[in-house]
Scaffold this active site. Structure first.
Site, PDB file in Angstrom:
ATOM      1  N   ARG A 184       0.846  -1.185   0.000  1.00 35.46           N
ATOM      2  CA  ARG A 184       0.000   0.000   0.000  1.00 35.46           C
ATOM      3  C   ARG A 184       0.886   1.241   0.000  1.00 35.46           C
ATOM      4  O   ARG A 184       1.877   1.320   0.713  1.00 35.46           O
ATOM      5  CB  ARG A 184      -0.940   0.021   1.216  1.00 35.46           C
ATOM      6  CG  ARG A 184      -2.113  -0.961   1.086  1.00 35.46           C
ATOM      7  CD  ARG A 184      -3.045  -0.543  -0.036  1.00 35.46           C
ATOM      8  NE  ARG A 184      -4.197  -1.409  -0.198  1.00 35.46           N
ATOM      9  CZ  ARG A 184      -4.278  -2.400  -1.062  1.00 35.46           C
ATOM     10  NH1 ARG A 184      -3.235  -2.719  -1.812  1.00 35.46           N
ATOM     11  NH2 ARG A 184      -5.394  -3.104  -1.176  1.00 35.46           N
TER      12      ARG A 184
ATOM     13  N   GLU B 279      -3.476   7.799  -5.820  1.00 35.32           N
ATOM     14  CA  GLU B 279      -3.672   7.064  -7.070  1.00 35.32           C
ATOM     15  C   GLU B 279      -4.964   7.525  -7.745  1.00 35.32           C
ATOM     16  O   GLU B 279      -5.999   7.606  -7.082  1.00 35.32           O
ATOM     17  CB  GLU B 279      -3.730   5.558  -6.805  1.00 35.32           C
ATOM     18  CG  GLU B 279      -2.435   5.001  -6.232  1.00 35.32           C
ATOM     19  CD  GLU B 279      -2.491   3.501  -5.955  1.00 35.32           C
ATOM     20  OE1 GLU B 279      -3.584   2.895  -6.124  1.00 35.32           O
ATOM     21  OE2 GLU B 279      -1.460   2.929  -5.581  1.00 35.32           O
TER      22      GLU B 279
ATOM     23  N   HIS C 197       0.018   0.339  -9.836  1.00 28.52           N
ATOM     24  CA  HIS C 197      -0.776  -0.559  -8.980  1.00 28.52           C
ATOM     25  C   HIS C 197      -1.316  -1.739  -9.787  1.00 28.52           C
ATOM     26  O   HIS C 197      -2.517  -2.021  -9.799  1.00 28.52           O
ATOM     27  CB  HIS C 197      -1.923   0.198  -8.304  1.00 28.52           C
ATOM     28  CG  HIS C 197      -2.428  -0.478  -7.061  1.00 28.52           C
ATOM     29  ND1 HIS C 197      -3.033   0.196  -6.028  1.00 28.52           N
ATOM     30  CD2 HIS C 197      -2.423  -1.788  -6.671  1.00 28.52           C
ATOM     31  CE1 HIS C 197      -3.378  -0.641  -5.077  1.00 28.52           C
ATOM     32  NE2 HIS C 197      -3.022  -1.870  -5.451  1.00 28.52           N
TER      33      HIS C 197
END
Length: 316
Positions: A234, A263, A282
């Site tokens: 994370r 993000e 990601h």
């Protein structure tokens, strides 16, 4: 009413088997827009849904309160920090995830970043495109110490992938599993020991108040100058500004980030300026194999909710 909203973002063909499973169980479903995930958009899209198969969008207290029919959120993946679990619990909304299915894919991405950074492939690529030629000072992965912070399924899979490189493997976790560590040849290490002795540090933690900005100026300065840092967990675990400062000042040798504090990342994202930083959006778990398996397990959890009253992997 059996009405499911699918927000998880993947190629439509990856959903084929999951769609068959839902249809077989007489469950109606529709696809949402994974690019339109503001609060008002989510409330509008989920207005008549009893279950959501969630992607990386944020299911805040406000969204959950205004989705009047919603009874369950199934996170397609392991992390569920995008769902306000406390609000869901108070509203009687079940939250579940699909743990462990993407472990190999994420571990493989971590290993790819390790090898890329260890052999300076990004720097070689940039150099040769700009007329450069010749070697850079690089070190082999063989015999190095790899520190795994967090020792869950992904970290254990990474330990298996690193074993053929004859790395010394250390790990830290608040819930230590002696049997798994012994089977994988992994030694327990306290955090300060891992920070100070590892050639590679790979993060495998949930984002909690206790882990937010765990990687910061203080912990970066504990690391070896040759250390490379990998984060596929994370983004908030790493203080991005402190990491960029450390790379600029050569406190550590390099880093790979698949996850980011914000993000999507902004256009002026400072890591863009750091040549010893590898970035990806990601996508560590975004292999076809992992995506299909996670989507199918999410569909299984939907079926369990409707047939048995609760998914198997409840987090609240």
């Amino acid at each position: 009413m059996r009405n499911v909203l699918i927000m998880a973002d993947a190629k439509r063909e990856y959903f084929t088997q999951a769609e068959r499973m839902l249809r077989k169980n007489r469950i109606e479903y529709s696809f949402g827009d994974p690019l339109d995930t503001g609060e008002e958009a989510l409330i509008r899209q989920a207005a008549h849904s009893t279950v959501v198969i969630a992607g990386s969008e944020r299911w805040t207290k406000n969204v959950l309160m205004n989705c009047k029919e919603l009874k369950a959120v199934i996170r397609c993946g392991t992390g569920y920090d995008g769902v306000d679990v406390n609000a869901a619990r108070k509203l009687g909304i079940q939250v579940a995830n699909t743990p462990g299915i993407n472990a190999y894919a994420v571990a493989e991405m971590a290993l790819s970043m390790i090898l890329c950074l260890q052999r300076k492939l990004k720097m070689y690529d940039c150099a040769i495109r700009n007329g450069g030629w010749g070697p850079l000072p690089v070190r082999e992965l063989r015999g190095k110490t790899a520190g795994l912070i967090g020792f869950g399924g992904i970290a254990r899979q990474l330990a298996r992938l690193l074993a053929p490189f004859d790395c010394r493997l250390k790990a830290y976790d608040v819930c230590w599993d002696d049997a798994a560590a012994e089977a994988l040849g992994v030694e327990f290490g306290e955090l300060e020991e891992i920070f100070s002795t590892s050639d590679i540090i790979s993060l495998h933690l949930p984002l909690l108040p206790s882990t937010k900005h765990m990687i910061c100026k203080e912990t970066l300065e504990m690391m070896k100058r040759e250390c490379i840092l990998i984060n596929t967990s994370r983004g908030g675990i790493v203080n991005t500004e402190d990491l960029c400062d450390a790379l600029r000042d050569q406190v550590i040798a390099g880093a790979g980030l698949d996850v980011h504090e914000l993000e999507p990342v902004p256009a002026d994202y400072r890591p863009f300026l750091e040549p010893r930083l590898i970035l990806s959006p990601h996508v560590a778990s975004a292999t076809r194999e992992a995506a299909e398996a996670m989507i199918q397990e999410a569909a299984n959890e939907v079926i369990r909710f409707y047939e048995e009253g609760a998914p198997a992997h409840l987090v609240c």
